[in-house]
Enzyme design. Structure first.
Site, mmCIF file in Angstrom:
data_model
loop_
_atom_site.group_PDB
_atom_site.id
_atom_site.type_symbol
_atom_site.label_atom_id
_atom_site.label_comp_id
_atom_site.label_asym_id
_atom_site.label_seq_id
_atom_site.Cartn_x
_atom_site.Cartn_y
_atom_site.Cartn_z
ATOM 1 N N HIS A 100 2.840 35.700 27.523
ATOM 2 C CA HIS A 100 2.997 36.977 28.535
ATOM 3 C C HIS A 100 4.058 37.151 28.632
ATOM 4 O O HIS A 100 5.303 35.965 28.130
ATOM 5 C CB HIS A 100 2.499 36.228 30.510
ATOM 6 C CG HIS A 100 3.524 34.717 30.300
ATOM 7 N ND1 HIS A 100 2.725 33.473 30.137
ATOM 8 C CD2 HIS A 100 4.248 34.594 30.845
ATOM 9 C CE1 HIS A 100 4.286 32.641 30.537
ATOM 10 N NE2 HIS A 100 4.809 33.025 30.857
ATOM 11 N N HIS A 102 7.672 38.516 30.154
ATOM 12 C CA HIS A 102 8.328 38.938 31.795
ATOM 13 C C HIS A 102 9.273 40.245 31.343
ATOM 14 O O HIS A 102 10.026 40.423 30.551
ATOM 15 C CB HIS A 102 9.531 38.046 32.001
ATOM 16 C CG HIS A 102 8.666 36.681 32.078
ATOM 17 N ND1 HIS A 102 8.760 35.849 33.845
ATOM 18 C CD2 HIS A 102 8.377 35.501 31.441
ATOM 19 C CE1 HIS A 102 7.914 34.575 33.712
ATOM 20 N NE2 HIS A 102 7.732 34.852 32.482
HETATM 21 P P1 AMP Z 1 6.744 31.408 31.969
HETATM 22 O O1 AMP Z 1 7.392 30.129 32.698
HETATM 23 O O2 AMP Z 1 7.246 31.982 31.359
HETATM 24 O O3 AMP Z 1 5.489 30.305 32.193
HETATM 25 O O4 AMP Z 1 6.203 32.092 33.832
HETATM 26 C C1 AMP Z 1 5.283 32.427 34.677
HETATM 27 C C2 AMP Z 1 4.974 32.631 35.374
HETATM 28 O O5 AMP Z 1 4.275 32.950 36.224
HETATM 29 C C3 AMP Z 1 5.946 32.358 37.253
HETATM 30 O O6 AMP Z 1 7.267 33.118 36.545
HETATM 31 C C4 AMP Z 1 5.368 33.042 38.266
HETATM 32 O O7 AMP Z 1 6.412 33.068 38.931
HETATM 33 C C5 AMP Z 1 4.128 33.326 37.845
HETATM 34 N N1 AMP Z 1 2.982 32.844 38.319
HETATM 35 C C6 AMP Z 1 2.506 32.016 38.211
HETATM 36 N N2 AMP Z 1 1.216 31.806 39.001
HETATM 37 C C7 AMP Z 1 1.364 33.661 39.171
HETATM 38 C C8 AMP Z 1 0.037 34.500 39.578
HETATM 39 N N3 AMP Z 1 -0.865 33.816 40.726
HETATM 40 N N4 AMP Z 1 0.172 35.547 40.427
HETATM 41 C C9 AMP Z 1 1.878 35.463 39.487
HETATM 42 N N5 AMP Z 1 1.974 36.118 38.543
HETATM 43 C C10 AMP Z 1 2.279 34.112 38.899
#
Ligand code: AMP
Ligand code: ZN
Length: 140
Positions: A100, A102
């Site tokens: 993903h 950001h």
């Molecule tokens: P990373 O640390 O790059 O793996 O980022 C994961 C991101 O996913 C974090 O910023 C979380 O806030 C976000 N996240 C986790 N679960 C969900 C969800 N159900 N809906 C939207 N964002 C999420």
């Protein structure tokens, strides 16, 4: 699809999301823990992790979607700038093991700052050796 991956569950509609953009290959939705409000995640609909093992054609589709979401954030929220980040591995801060990006709107007033702890090389030889190790690893 990975059965216990939360982002795969979002793609399948088994978990909710606040959808921002969708096409055949890609889904974008609001991050539930935004660094700045409007912070979006852009994911491939097919499960991949890490980015280095993703087929290039699918990555191309993903990065084009990232740019679309970035433009929409700029125009829709009138942001002053953007950060686009992507983590691979827990050591890099990755929490959800599904590729993903950001896309984070930035405003002059948002108060966020990155803890960008810049280091330095001991000397030019060390720098050249580091570059050599990376360059030698390129494959056709
Ligand atoms: P990373 O640390 O790059 O793996 O980022 C994961 C991101 O996913 C974090 O910023 C979380 O806030 C976000 N996240 C986790 N679960 C969900 C969800 N159900 N809906 C939207 N964002 C999420
Ligand atoms: Zn997944």
């Amino acid at each position: 699809m990975s059965t216990d991956c939360i982002f795969c569950k979002i793609v399948k509609g088994e978990l909710p999301c606040t959808r921002i953009y969708e096409d055949e290959d890609t889904l974008a939705f609001l991050d539930i823990g935004p660094i700045v409000k409007g912070h979006c995640l852009v994911i491939p609909k097919r499960h991949h992790d890490p980015i280095t093992s993703m087929p290039a054609s699918e990555l191309q589709a993903l990065i084009v979607a990232v740019q679309k979401v970035a433009r929409a954030i700029e125009d829709g929220l009138q942001s002053d700038g953007l950060n686009i980040t992507q983590a691979n591995g827990s050591v890099a801060g990755q929490v959800v093991p599904h590729v993903h990006f950001h896309v984070i709107p930035r405003f002059t007033w948002d108060g966020h700052s990155w803890n960008w702890n810049a280091q330095s090389y001991d000397n030019t030889d060390e720098m050249a050796e580091c570059a050599r190790q990376i360059c030698d690893a390129f494959k056709d």
